[in-house]
Scaffold this motif. Structure first.
Motif, PDB file in Angstrom:
ATOM      1  N   ALA A  68       4.991  -2.994   2.815  1.00 25.31           N
ATOM      2  CA  ALA A  68       3.629  -2.655   2.788  1.00 25.31           C
ATOM      3  C   ALA A  68       3.299  -2.475   4.508  1.00 25.31           C
ATOM      4  O   ALA A  68       2.794  -1.467   4.880  1.00 25.31           O
ATOM      5  N   VAL A  90      -0.981  -6.105  -2.268  1.00 25.30           N
ATOM      6  CA  VAL A  90       0.126  -5.257  -2.822  1.00 25.30           C
ATOM      7  C   VAL A  90       0.164  -5.344  -4.442  1.00 25.30           C
ATOM      8  O   VAL A  90      -0.229  -6.475  -5.129  1.00 25.30           O
ATOM      9  N   VAL A 106      -0.556  -0.125  -2.260  1.00 22.84           N
ATOM     10  CA  VAL A 106      -0.953  -1.035  -0.996  1.00 22.84           C
ATOM     11  C   VAL A 106      -2.374  -0.729  -0.540  1.00 22.84           C
ATOM     12  O   VAL A 106      -2.983   0.419  -0.583  1.00 22.84           O
TER      13      VAL A 106
END
Length: 186
Positions: A68, A90, A106
């Motif tokens: 992410a 996340v 995300v």
């Protein structure tokens, strides 16, 4: 009977008629509002039936967190330049039947990155070893629906904003309002 008594009776009759009319209008508006709310609620419930919410949370140091952060390097670097350190949330969910396909949800949270509508969430799809953005910057909770288009689960953003897979990325099913007509010389 005096003129004042006659006028008083007329006023009372008018007041009674106005009251009945006002009550009738209020009942009609209330019925229409109730019908609209019921229809909207049924429609939203039908869309969200069987929806599995995607839970976003901080998992520092995990592979999803590392991925992410790589996928959002530009936003994180820009935030750092402004002495801002966003929280990286996340979540993941399978969106297709493919064994190597995984979705990464995300959300970056900070005062700088979130606005009045809240924080945005982006969705990335991993196929083999690379990530691709398939839904960018949407506001609202995301749920995975049991329905599918072109092999991928549909997504629900908020309570009634359904997104479907077009073979390459997710497309919104809510239609935009028509553009206003422009007045002026041709």
């Amino acid at each position: 009977m005096t003129i004042q008594q006659i006028l008083s009776r007329i006023r009372l009759r008018h007041l009674a008629l106005l009251t009945v009319s006002a009550l009738s209008v209020a009942a009609t508006v209330s019925a229409a509002t109730t019908h609209h709310r019921t229809h909207h609620t049924r429609q939203a419930n039908a869309i969200s039936a069987g929806a599995a919410p995607v839970i976003l949370s901080a998992h520092p140091g995990t592979q999803l967190d590392i991925d992410a952060r790589k996928l959002n390097t530009d936003d994180l670097e820009d935030a750092a330049k402004h002495h801002d350190q966003p929280v990286v949330l996340v979540g993941s969910a399978p969106l297709s039947a493919g064994k190597n396909d995984e979705a990464l949800f995300v959300q970056l949270q900070s005062a700088r990155l979130c606005g009045s509508a809240g924080c945005t969430t982006s969705v990335y799809l991993r196929h083999n070893d690379s990530w691709k953005t398939v839904l960018d910057s949407v506001n609202g909770d995301i749920s995975v629906l049991p329905t599918r288009h072109k092999g991928m689960h549909d997504l629900l953003v908020g309570k009634n904003d359904k997104w479907i897979w077009d073979g390459n990325e997710y497309q919104d099913t809510l239609s935009a309002p028509p553009m206003p007509k422009m007045n002026g010389p041709n």
